[in-house]
Design a protein around this motif. Structure first.
Motif, PDB file in Angstrom:
ATOM      1  N   ALA A   1      31.826  42.888  43.703  1.00  0.00           N
ATOM      2  CA  ALA A   1      33.208  42.397  43.636  1.00  0.00           C
ATOM      3  C   ALA A   1      34.202  43.555  43.711  1.00  0.00           C
TER       4      ALA A   1
ATOM      5  N   ILE B   1      37.972  42.615  45.068  1.00  0.00           N
ATOM      6  CA  ILE B   1      38.331  41.369  44.381  1.00  0.00           C
ATOM      7  C   ILE B   1      39.042  41.695  43.075  1.00  0.00           C
TER       8      ILE B   1
ATOM      9  N   THR C   1      42.066  37.462  44.151  1.00  0.00           N
ATOM     10  CA  THR C   1      42.461  37.831  45.503  1.00  0.00           C
ATOM     11  C   THR C   1      41.454  38.833  46.065  1.00  0.00           C
ATOM     12  N   MET C   2      41.451  38.944  47.400  1.00  0.00           N
ATOM     13  CA  MET C   2      40.582  39.901  48.080  1.00  0.00           C
ATOM     14  C   MET C   2      41.276  40.319  49.377  1.00  0.00           C
TER      15      MET C   2
ATOM     16  N   ASN D   1      36.747  44.038  54.805  1.00  0.00           N
ATOM     17  CA  ASN D   1      35.835  42.908  54.640  1.00  0.00           C
ATOM     18  C   ASN D   1      35.735  42.099  55.927  1.00  0.00           C
TER      19      ASN D   1
ATOM     20  N   SER E   1      33.840  35.827  52.440  1.00  0.00           N
ATOM     21  CA  SER E   1      34.364  34.604  51.814  1.00  0.00           C
ATOM     22  C   SER E   1      33.344  34.051  50.826  1.00  0.00           C
TER      23      SER E   1
ATOM     24  N   LEU F   1      33.408  36.117  47.620  1.00  0.00           N
ATOM     25  CA  LEU F   1      34.554  35.736  46.799  1.00  0.00           C
ATOM     26  C   LEU F   1      34.279  34.397  46.117  1.00  0.00           C
TER      27      LEU F   1
ATOM     28  N   THR G   1      31.633  34.741  43.366  1.00  0.00           N
ATOM     29  CA  THR G   1      32.191  35.471  42.229  1.00  0.00           C
ATOM     30  C   THR G   1      33.040  34.544  41.365  1.00  0.00           C
TER      31      THR G   1
ATOM     32  N   ILE H   1      39.644  28.909  49.580  1.00  0.00           N
ATOM     33  CA  ILE H   1      40.175  30.229  49.924  1.00  0.00           C
ATOM     34  C   ILE H   1      41.279  30.038  50.946  1.00  0.00           C
TER      35      ILE H   1
END
Length: 142
Positions: A26, A31, A44-45, A50, A62, A65, A68, A122
């Motif tokens: 992460a 992240i 957020t990322m 990425n 994705s 994320l 996680t 997302i």
């Protein structure tokens, strides 16, 4: 300064979660947690770093994320003495993103004693849906 009986604030919890993520996948993905409870986890990322070779957000990013967020929600639901282990994830990629930041929001579909399932949406900076994922976690108790 709060004493030992004062519960930590949400900002303190989020800072600790972001700190605890150092050196993990992460962290490498960038992240950052924004909100966290068993009922809603938000992070957020960045897209940059990425991406796949075409310069678009990698579908696997994705999924990282999503997993996680769903795992954190499941762990918060399970409590301190239990472990939440991802056992199934699926994702539908609706559109691409090539810049900026994406935001994931995880909300529970089912919160049971041994299984927790989250839907993770997302979106990009224009609130367009990039991906919809679902994660199920086994809750393992001692």
């Amino acid at each position: 300064m709060p004493d030992e009986t004062t519960p930590p604030s949400l900002d303190e919890i989020l800072a600790a979660m972001n700190l605890d993520s150092r050196g993990t996948l992460a962290d490498r993905m960038g992240i950052e947690f924004v909100e966290a409870s068993a009922q809603r986890v938000v992070a957020t990322m960045p897209v940059k770093g990425n991406t796949q070779p075409y310069g678009l957000l990698h579908g696997g990013a994705s999924c990282v994320l999503a997993e996680t967020l769903g795992s954190v929600g499941s762990a918060l639901h399970a409590g301190r003495d239990a472990m939440a282990l991802g056992i199934e994830i699926n994702a539908t990629h609706h559109r691409s993103a090539d810049a900026g930041v994406v935001t994931g929001v995880a909300t529970p579909v089912h919160l049971g004693r041994t299984l927790a399932t989250y839907e993770i949406v997302i979106t990009d900076e224009h609130d367009r849906r990039i991906c919809t994922a679902r994660l199920s976690c086994l809750i393992k108790r001692p």
